[in-house]
Scaffold this motif. Structure first.
Motif, PDB file in Angstrom:
ATOM      1  N   UNK A  80       6.586 -13.006 -11.046  1.00 61.81           N
ATOM      2  CA  UNK A  80       7.148 -12.939 -12.540  1.00 61.81           C
ATOM      3  C   UNK A  80       6.867 -14.229 -13.426  1.00 61.81           C
ATOM      4  N   UNK A  81       6.783 -15.218 -12.768  1.00 59.74           N
ATOM      5  CA  UNK A  81       6.766 -16.526 -13.686  1.00 59.74           C
ATOM      6  C   UNK A  81       5.160 -16.789 -13.863  1.00 59.74           C
ATOM      7  N   UNK A  82       4.317 -15.866 -13.247  1.00 58.70           N
ATOM      8  CA  UNK A  82       2.915 -16.163 -13.776  1.00 58.70           C
ATOM      9  C   UNK A  82       2.291 -17.061 -12.628  1.00 58.70           C
TER      10      UNK A  82
ATOM     11  N   UNK B 101      15.351  -3.748  -5.729  1.00 56.55           N
ATOM     12  CA  UNK B 101      14.824  -5.053  -5.847  1.00 56.55           C
ATOM     13  C   UNK B 101      13.461  -4.922  -6.941  1.00 56.55           C
ATOM     14  N   UNK B 102      13.300  -3.826  -7.264  1.00 50.62           N
ATOM     15  CA  UNK B 102      11.956  -3.853  -8.232  1.00 50.62           C
ATOM     16  C   UNK B 102      10.807  -3.967  -7.299  1.00 50.62           C
ATOM     17  N   UNK B 103      10.631  -3.902  -6.088  1.00 47.75           N
ATOM     18  CA  UNK B 103       9.829  -4.010  -5.238  1.00 47.75           C
ATOM     19  C   UNK B 103       9.454  -2.919  -4.263  1.00 47.75           C
TER      20      UNK B 103
ATOM     21  N   UNK C  54      11.971 -12.288  -2.060  1.00 44.42           N
ATOM     22  CA  UNK C  54      12.697 -12.850  -3.340  1.00 44.42           C
ATOM     23  C   UNK C  54      12.044 -14.174  -3.994  1.00 44.42           C
ATOM     24  N   UNK C  55      11.434 -14.807  -3.137  1.00 39.00           N
ATOM     25  CA  UNK C  55      10.601 -16.195  -3.730  1.00 39.00           C
ATOM     26  C   UNK C  55       9.357 -15.544  -4.147  1.00 39.00           C
ATOM     27  N   UNK C  56       8.567 -14.637  -3.714  1.00 38.37           N
ATOM     28  CA  UNK C  56       7.329 -14.112  -3.970  1.00 38.37           C
ATOM     29  C   UNK C  56       7.589 -13.349  -5.481  1.00 38.37           C
ATOM     30  N   UNK C  57       8.826 -12.521  -5.598  1.00 37.25           N
ATOM     31  CA  UNK C  57       9.006 -11.932  -6.839  1.00 37.25           C
ATOM     32  C   UNK C  57       9.076 -12.861  -7.804  1.00 37.25           C
TER      33      UNK C  57
END
Length: 506
Positions: free
Chosen positions: A218-220, A15-17, A211-214
């Protein structure tokens, strides 16, 4: 049900986490459990093993939050919220809209996590991802909506009532639709200018939290505005008691909701509760029996019946009863059950405790006189689609929310009896009425005590623009989504402005 989605995804993607602490073969070893506070930080409370319902396999380790983490998150969120609230609503909306774009690009990852972590069949996981995008986009649209009123006043005084954010919102989300039922609160709360501390269910912390945090990172979204803290009841209690958290929104069982409402009320917090249901689908004597059976099966068995809106009572006119039961039994025996990755229609229940509870209700109802027509068996956490006929008030299957794949069928003689049966008990979340005479169905539906009413549809219906909530033990009268978002996630502030101060006589 297609196997294409499942067969193309034998393992969960990375998940790139990197600080989530992923374990087991797909990730090559054990990592450390972390929490999200705008950055990935080490949890002081140890780790939570996130297990796959279908296999019991450990999917990942995440951090276990403690009450001290809630206190720190709430303080940081309160500080960050000041600048966020000062932004133009359209500027906040741009971040939420970008989160929708990011989440849209995460479809494969989101769907596979929902299948593995929440036990979702592939199509259900796909629908949940699409609904999540809808809730994000609807929240982003809040930036273009009216946010106050000009009130009548005596010139030169100007009087304004405006919607202002509450501050920090605590979100306690469940396991069954983990992504949507967290996002439908997180997204509008942020869009309205609040900060959020999210406690996902510890069984679904990735799809219901990280997933929400990610997506928002990413959205800034500026750091400090969103915190994800998986944990137990102590974390929920800390949210309800924390002095820097202004509101609690909770989705879950009625019993847990009562405790949340009591504790949050004691600390004078605003509380939004969306709780359980024992939802009735009324099938009138002029209904198309094939369509009625399809609706009843979908409403009762979708996501293994683990939905607050699941069809908990199938009330059918006695002239159609035997035909409906026969059709439901045939569908129950034909639906494949098992691991979602095998392309099944019915996946596993969330944990062994839920399997035991469902089975206890079924067996007790049979002992009380109900007829087991199909199902009533389980293999591990997979409970077979079940049909109970001859169910009457007083039987556990009629009275209790089952949260399992059990179709509960009761016959009625006339419309008045159908209304009486549908309104029995403490709940009032959703209801459906199926019949050829739409005017008659509407008239009957108007007599039902329910927060959602669907004419010629089953009970599992939700849209981001529709206010969601129930009556009685299904909630506290609050609503979430659609126009209700401004009601729930903001408060009124009355402001008057005059060119000079009045010369009062004192």
């Amino acid at each position: 049900m297609t196997k294409q989605l499942a067969s193309s995804a034998p393992d969960l993607p990375h998940l790139d986490l990197p600080h989530m602490g992923q374990v087991d073969d797909p990730w090559g070893g054990v990592g450390e459990g972390r929490l999200f506070t705008g950055a990935w930080v080490q949890a002081r409370g140890g780790v939570i093993e996130v297990k796959e319902p279908a296999t019991g396999r450990v999917l990942t380790l995440v951090g276990r939050a403690e009450a001290a983490d809630v206190r720190a998150a709430a303080q940081a969120a309160r500080v960050a919220q000041v600048d966020w609230a000062a932004r133009a609503p359209t500027a906040r909306a741009e971040v939420v809209e970008e989160a929708a774009r990011v989440m849209g690009g995460m479809a494969d990852t989101v769907v596979r996590w929902l299948m593995r972590e929440a036990g979702s069949a592939g199509p259900k996981a796909q629908v949940e991802h699409q609904h999540a995008l809808g809730f994000l986009r609807h929240a982003a649209a809040m930036g273009q909506e009216p946010q106050g009123h000009i009130l009548a006043s005596v010139p030169p005084r100007r009087s304004v009532a405006e919607r202002v954010p509450l501050g920090v919102v605590g979100v306690i989300a469940p396991f069954n639709f983990p992504l949507v039922l967290a996002l439908r609160a997180v997204a509008p709360a942020l869009a309205a200018g609040n900060a959020v501390v999210l406690k996902p269910d510890p069984r679904t912390p990735v799809s219901g939290g990280f997933l929400i945090a990610q997506a928002f990172a990413a959205a800034g979204l500026p750091p400090g505005l969103l915190h994800v803290l998986p944990g137990g009841a102590d974390v929920g209690q800390a949210l309800c008691a924390d002095p820097d958290i202004a509101m609690i929104t909770f989705t879950g069982s009625t019993g847990a909701g009562r405790a949340v409402g009591e504790l949050a009320g004691r600390h004078l917090k605003k509380v939004q509760l969306e709780l359980g249901g024992k939802n009735a689908l009324v099938i009138l004597d002029d209904a198309d029996i094939d369509l009625a059976a399809r609706n009843a099966a979908w409403g009762a068995w979708l996501h293994q019946g683990q939905i607050c809106m699941s069809t908990g009572r199938i009330l059918v006119h006695h002239s159609l009863h035997d035909d409906l039961v026969t059709r439901l039994a045939a569908k129950a025996r034909a639906l494949p059950v098992g691991d979602p990755l095998d392309g099944v229609a019915i996946g596993p229940l969330i944990d062994p405790g839920q399997v035991a509870r469902v089975d206890a209700i079924v067996q007790a109802s049979v002992a009380a006189g109900a007829r087991l027509v199909a199902g009533g068996t389980h293999d591990g956490r997979c409970y077979a689609p079940t049909v109970l006929a001859g169910v009457t008030p007083g039987m556990p299957a009629f009275d209790e929310e089952i949260f399992g794949p059990v179709a509960v069928v009761t016959a009625f003689a006339d419309d008045d009896q159908a209304v009486d049966l549908a309104n029995r008990g403490q709940y009032g979340l959703a209801a459906g009425v199926i019949g050829a005479n739409v005017d008659r169905a509407v008239r009957l539906g108007a007599r039902l005590r329910t927060g959602h009413l669907h004419i010629n549809d089953q009970t599992v219906v939700a849209e981001p623009q529709a206010p969601f909530g129930g009556m009685g033990a299904s909630g506290n009268g609050s609503r979430i989504s659609g126009p209700a978002n401004w009601d729930e996630f903001t408060t009124w502030r009355w402001t008057t402005v005059q060119p000079t101060a009045p010369a009062y006589p004192y």
